[in-house]
Scaffold this active site. Structure first.
Site, PDB file in Angstrom:
ATOM      1  N   HIS A  59       0.847  -1.191   0.000  1.00 30.33           N
ATOM      2  CA  HIS A  59       0.000   0.000   0.000  1.00 30.33           C
ATOM      3  C   HIS A  59       0.879   1.236   0.000  1.00 30.33           C
ATOM      4  O   HIS A  59       0.648   2.171  -0.755  1.00 30.33           O
ATOM      5  CB  HIS A  59      -0.940   0.002   1.213  1.00 30.33           C
ATOM      6  CG  HIS A  59      -1.945   1.118   1.168  1.00 30.33           C
ATOM      7  ND1 HIS A  59      -2.979   1.231   2.067  1.00 30.33           N
ATOM      8  CD2 HIS A  59      -2.076   2.173   0.331  1.00 30.33           C
ATOM      9  CE1 HIS A  59      -3.706   2.304   1.796  1.00 30.33           C
ATOM     10  NE2 HIS A  59      -3.166   2.902   0.745  1.00 30.33           N
ATOM     11  N   GLU A  91       1.353   8.192  -4.123  1.00 29.27           N
ATOM     12  CA  GLU A  91       2.296   7.718  -3.103  1.00 29.27           C
ATOM     13  C   GLU A  91       3.588   8.522  -3.121  1.00 29.27           C
ATOM     14  O   GLU A  91       4.136   8.858  -2.075  1.00 29.27           O
ATOM     15  CB  GLU A  91       2.583   6.227  -3.305  1.00 29.27           C
ATOM     16  CG  GLU A  91       1.401   5.323  -3.024  1.00 29.27           C
ATOM     17  CD  GLU A  91       0.853   5.483  -1.620  1.00 29.27           C
ATOM     18  OE1 GLU A  91       1.647   5.428  -0.672  1.00 29.27           O
ATOM     19  OE2 GLU A  91      -0.363   5.675  -1.478  1.00 29.27           O
ATOM     20  N   LYS A 129       2.760  12.510  -2.155  1.00 30.79           N
ATOM     21  CA  LYS A 129       2.378  12.725  -0.759  1.00 30.79           C
ATOM     22  C   LYS A 129       3.428  12.205   0.215  1.00 30.79           C
ATOM     23  O   LYS A 129       3.749  12.881   1.204  1.00 30.79           O
ATOM     24  CB  LYS A 129       1.030  12.047  -0.466  1.00 30.79           C
ATOM     25  CG  LYS A 129       0.546  12.275   0.959  1.00 30.79           C
ATOM     26  CD  LYS A 129      -0.845  11.690   1.185  1.00 30.79           C
ATOM     27  CE  LYS A 129      -1.329  11.955   2.615  1.00 30.79           C
ATOM     28  NZ  LYS A 129      -2.689  11.410   2.854  1.00 30.79           N
ATOM     29  N   HIS A 130       3.980  11.024  -0.037  1.00 34.10           N
ATOM     30  CA  HIS A 130       4.861  10.383   0.934  1.00 34.10           C
ATOM     31  C   HIS A 130       6.325  10.348   0.500  1.00 34.10           C
ATOM     32  O   HIS A 130       7.223  10.633   1.287  1.00 34.10           O
ATOM     33  CB  HIS A 130       4.376   8.952   1.195  1.00 34.10           C
ATOM     34  CG  HIS A 130       2.966   8.857   1.680  1.00 34.10           C
ATOM     35  ND1 HIS A 130       2.580   9.268   2.936  1.00 34.10           N
ATOM     36  CD2 HIS A 130       1.831   8.404   1.067  1.00 34.10           C
ATOM     37  CE1 HIS A 130       1.275   9.073   3.098  1.00 34.10           C
ATOM     38  NE2 HIS A 130       0.796   8.550   1.975  1.00 34.10           N
TER      39      HIS A 130
END
Length: 235
Positions: A72, A125, A128-129
């Site tokens: 994820h 992903e 944002k991360h």
């Protein structure tokens, strides 16, 4: 020197001091935004995602993923439970940077959301991360996630402990113990519910050092609890 000139000089001094303070504050926030304490490496069981109450499941263009945990995300976090996000808007997701990994990402880091989102999931992903991580390139970030999946090998770890994705119910503590036996640290297990109200094994959180490769004890755990026994649904 007249009063007007003196006033103008004072205004200019105040503006200069304000500009310097703003610059320092901005720099401070920029520095903080790229600092974090650890990663959550989160793997998802597709059988639970697709069987969740009120949720539809769509396979990626590459077809139905293998019966295995999928990634994820690899998410920077703070020890106080918060997390940084969208840290570098000047470095947006670029599909050309992960061309060499795309086949592996389609099988091990797919999105099951509806409608199928393709590259948008990986873009989310990274933007944002990944931009808050210490990885300088997108390829390094996604490769780190793939390496961690290989390292933890969750499905085989659970199978070795007699815990199979066969719609049967298992003790959550037995799942945690099996994973700790493999990786050396306890994971956090997140559950969801199917249309019949059964609590299911949904996601497994494992904590990773800021280097993106060394597993560690979780400094803080996510919120939420599972039932003591949960279903491991087929996929």
């Amino acid at each position: 020197m007249g009063k007007v000139s003196t006033m103008m000089i004072n205004v200019l001094v105040v503006l200069c001091l304000f500009g310097e303070a703003f610059s320092k504050t901005k720099k401070h926030h920029e520095e903080i935004s790229t600092e974090f304490d650890f990663f959550y490496f989160v793997q998802q069981w597709p059988g639970a995602y697709c069987d969740a109450k009120g949720r539809k499941c769509c396979y990626p263009n590459s077809g139905k993923p293998a019966t295995d945990f999928s990634i994820h995300g690899l998410w920077p976090n703070y020890k106080d439970g918060g997390y940084p996000s969208n840290c570098d808007t000047s470095n947006p997701f670029d599909p050309s940077q992960i061309e060499e990994l795309e086949g592996r990402l389609e099988s091990d880091w797919p999105s099951l959301a509806c409608p199928s989102v393709g590259h948008k999931f990986w873009a989310h992903e990274w933007n944002k991360h990944g931009t808050c991580s210490l990885f300088s390139t997108q390829q390094q970030y996604f490769q780190a996630g793939l390496n961690l999946k290989d390292q933890t090998n969750l499905l085989q770890t659970l199978k070795d402990a007699g815990i199979e994705p066969n719609d049967e119910f298992y003790n959550v503590e037995d799942m945690k113990e099996a994973i700790k036996e493999k990786i050396g640290y306890y994971p956090w297990i997140e559950c969801n519910r199917d249309s019949d109200g059964n609590s299911q094994l949904y996601q497994v959180y494992i904590c990773v050092d800021t280097n993106g490769k060394d597993l560690i004890e979780c400094p803080v755990l996510p919120r939420g609890n599972c039932a003591s026994r949960v279903q491991f649904p087929k996929f």
